[in-house]
Design an enzyme around this catalytic site. Structure first.
Site, PDB file in Angstrom:
ATOM      1  N   THR A   1      59.210  42.381  92.987  1.00 33.18           N
ATOM      2  CA  THR A   1      59.224  42.792  94.009  1.00 33.18           C
ATOM      3  C   THR A   1      59.818  42.121  95.342  1.00 33.18           C
ATOM      4  OG1 THR A   1      57.108  43.715  95.362  1.00 33.18           O
ATOM      5  CG2 THR A   1      56.817  41.504  93.563  1.00 33.18           C
ATOM      6  N   ARG A   2      58.944  43.420  96.450  1.00 29.10           N
ATOM      7  CA  ARG A   2      59.088  43.389  97.717  1.00 29.10           C
ATOM      8  C   ARG A   2      58.040  43.427  98.579  1.00 29.10           C
ATOM      9  NH1 ARG A   2      63.549  47.000  98.395  1.00 29.10           N
ATOM     10  NH2 ARG A   2      62.264  49.493  99.940  1.00 29.10           N
TER      11      ARG A   2
ATOM     12  N   HIS B   1      50.300  46.026  93.794  1.00 33.91           N
ATOM     13  CA  HIS B   1      48.746  47.234  93.481  1.00 33.91           C
ATOM     14  C   HIS B   1      48.748  47.498  91.811  1.00 33.91           C
ATOM     15  CE1 HIS B   1      48.039  47.206  97.762  1.00 33.91           C
ATOM     16  NE2 HIS B   1      49.065  47.740  98.064  1.00 33.91           N
TER      17      HIS B   1
ATOM     18  N   HIS C   1      51.830  48.465  89.624  1.00 34.80           N
ATOM     19  CA  HIS C   1      52.845  47.162  89.263  1.00 34.80           C
ATOM     20  C   HIS C   1      52.129  46.226  88.916  1.00 34.80           C
ATOM     21  CE1 HIS C   1      55.078  49.186  93.511  1.00 34.80           C
ATOM     22  NE2 HIS C   1      55.730  48.988  92.008  1.00 34.80           N
TER      23      HIS C   1
ATOM     24  N   ARG D   1      60.930  53.219  89.560  1.00 38.95           N
ATOM     25  CA  ARG D   1      61.607  54.240  90.418  1.00 38.95           C
ATOM     26  C   ARG D   1      61.752  53.853  91.831  1.00 38.95           C
ATOM     27  NH1 ARG D   1      58.233  60.122  89.311  1.00 38.95           N
ATOM     28  NH2 ARG D   1      57.754  59.475  91.812  1.00 38.95           N
TER      29      ARG D   1
END
Ligand SMILES: [Zn+2]
Length: 379
Positions: free
Chosen positions: A190-191, A195, A198, A284
């Site tokens: 993740t960058r 929330h 995720h 996605r």
């Protein structure tokens, strides 16, 4: 150490062996011709040093480079999706170069095996699927030197990690997994702050494996991404409050973002395999930017490999949301209800709310995470 014995339960590194390109500082380094690396090249160098880019031992030579661009495989046939190259304006004078950061600190040396010209537009099209200079990865490519300098790297001075407590080399994450008795581990790239959407997909993935590696990228990102210090604080409050500590390892992924979308998804998966992950979450538009890539391109590209080739197993996810009618998190795959039942906020809307100090709904964002973000927006 007992680690080696238990570690055999974990997935093997890409190519079979974890590369270690750390070494002693050779005599006379200060007298060598020095090449100053960009932040992206420094990230790559650090990943070469610790084996995160196994089986690479240095920056790609022409044969591997051509093969990667054309076939997404190294010349040996092993999958490899993105060039890891070192650009220069002029050919080096000797066969060894000192590699320095922008402050002039020498971190390692490169034993030059190959110097070659390359076609920036072709690389852009192959790696990024666009030649548009507005794409941040393409812009960086267009701005760099005209030559690639290839060769084995040796690193004797590692970069100072921005978060020392999160700095874990592949050897160390593997040891952490082995210590916990994990065999099947899913990696989550993740960058962004995490929330509920995720959180949901990491937990759905975790239900089927032994452990979760939350592996946020801490290398260079676009300036409009949430600053890394804020993100790290978000990860801490989320993991402390909502994940069982024995099932999660949080570590920093030192890569710089390339925004190469599909090819970067493959590259991210291979890197996480080196860190010991048997599975890797691909959402996605993974590693995408703007609308350069189709929604599912980063998932579809995995079809271009035979399952045994990558070894690491991608886990594909849809966007998820809280559904009021289901009374749970769900996605289009699991919820039959209309969009009015779904708690969904655009990124822009969330930023607006946070900037005005307004908490997003708890179905969208954990209040502890939102509080950290509000604080950051106020500062
Ligand atoms: Zn529903």
């Amino acid at each position: 150490m007992s680690v080696a014995a238990t570690e055999t339960k974990l997935i093997a590194p890409h190519g079979g062996e974890l590369v270690d390109r750390t070494g002693e500082r050779p005599e006379g380094v200060e007298r060598l011709e020095t090449l100053t690396l960009t932040s992206r090249e420094l990230s790559d160098l650090d990943m070469l040093a610790c084996g995160a880019l196994s089986p690479l031992e240095g920056f790609l030579g022409r044969e591997d480079y051509e093969s990667v661009l054309e076939t997404m495989r190294l010349a040996s046939g092993l999958p490899w999706a993105l060039p890891v190259c070192l650009a220069a304006e002029a050919p080096p004078k000797g066969d060894r170069l000192a590699l320095a950061d922008s402050a002039g600190r020498i971190l390692g040396v490169l034993d030059v095996s190959d110097v070659y010209e390359y076609d920036k537009e072709r690389e852009a099209q192959q790696a990024f699927r666009t030649m548009d200079a507005a794409h941040p990865g393409v812009a960086r490519l267009y701005g760099q030197g005209q030559l690639y300098v290839a060769g084995r790297a040796t690193v004797f001075d590692r970069l100072d990690p921005p978060f020392p407590e999160l700095a874990k080399d592949p050897m160390e994450t593997r040891a952490a997994f082995a210590e916990r008795g994990w065999k099947r581990v899913v990696g989550f790239q993740t960058r962004n702050p995490i929330h509920r959407a995720h959180e949901y997909l990491t937990k759905v993935a975790l239900e089927t494996v032994d452990g979760l590696l939350v592996h946020p990228l801490v290398g260079e990102t676009k300036s409009d991404d949430v600053p890394v210090a804020t993100r790290v604080e978000c990860y801490h409050v989320l993991l402390d409050g909502y994940y069982p500590p024995g099932r999660v390892v949080l570590a920093a992924f030192p890569a710089a973002m390339r925004y190469a979308g599909p090819r970067e998804a493959i590259w991210h998966a291979i890197c996480r395999k080196n860190y010991g992950c048997s599975h890797f979450i691909v959402g996605r538009d993974h590693a995408g930017v703007g609308d350069y890539y189709g929604t599912y391109d980063a998932q579809l590209i995995f079809d271009e490999f035979e399952p045994h080739e990558l070894d690491v197993e991608p886990m594909f996810f849809e966007h998820s949301f809280w559904c009021r009618a289901c009374g749970s998190m769900a996605s289009a795959k699991t919820c039959p209800h209309d969009a009015e039942q779904h708690v969904f906020l655009s990124g822009t809307k969330v930023r607006e709310m946070l900037a005005t100090g307004e908490l997003p709904p708890k179905e969208f964002s954990r209040p502890e995470v939102a509080a950290v973000l509000i604080e950051a927006y106020r500062a």
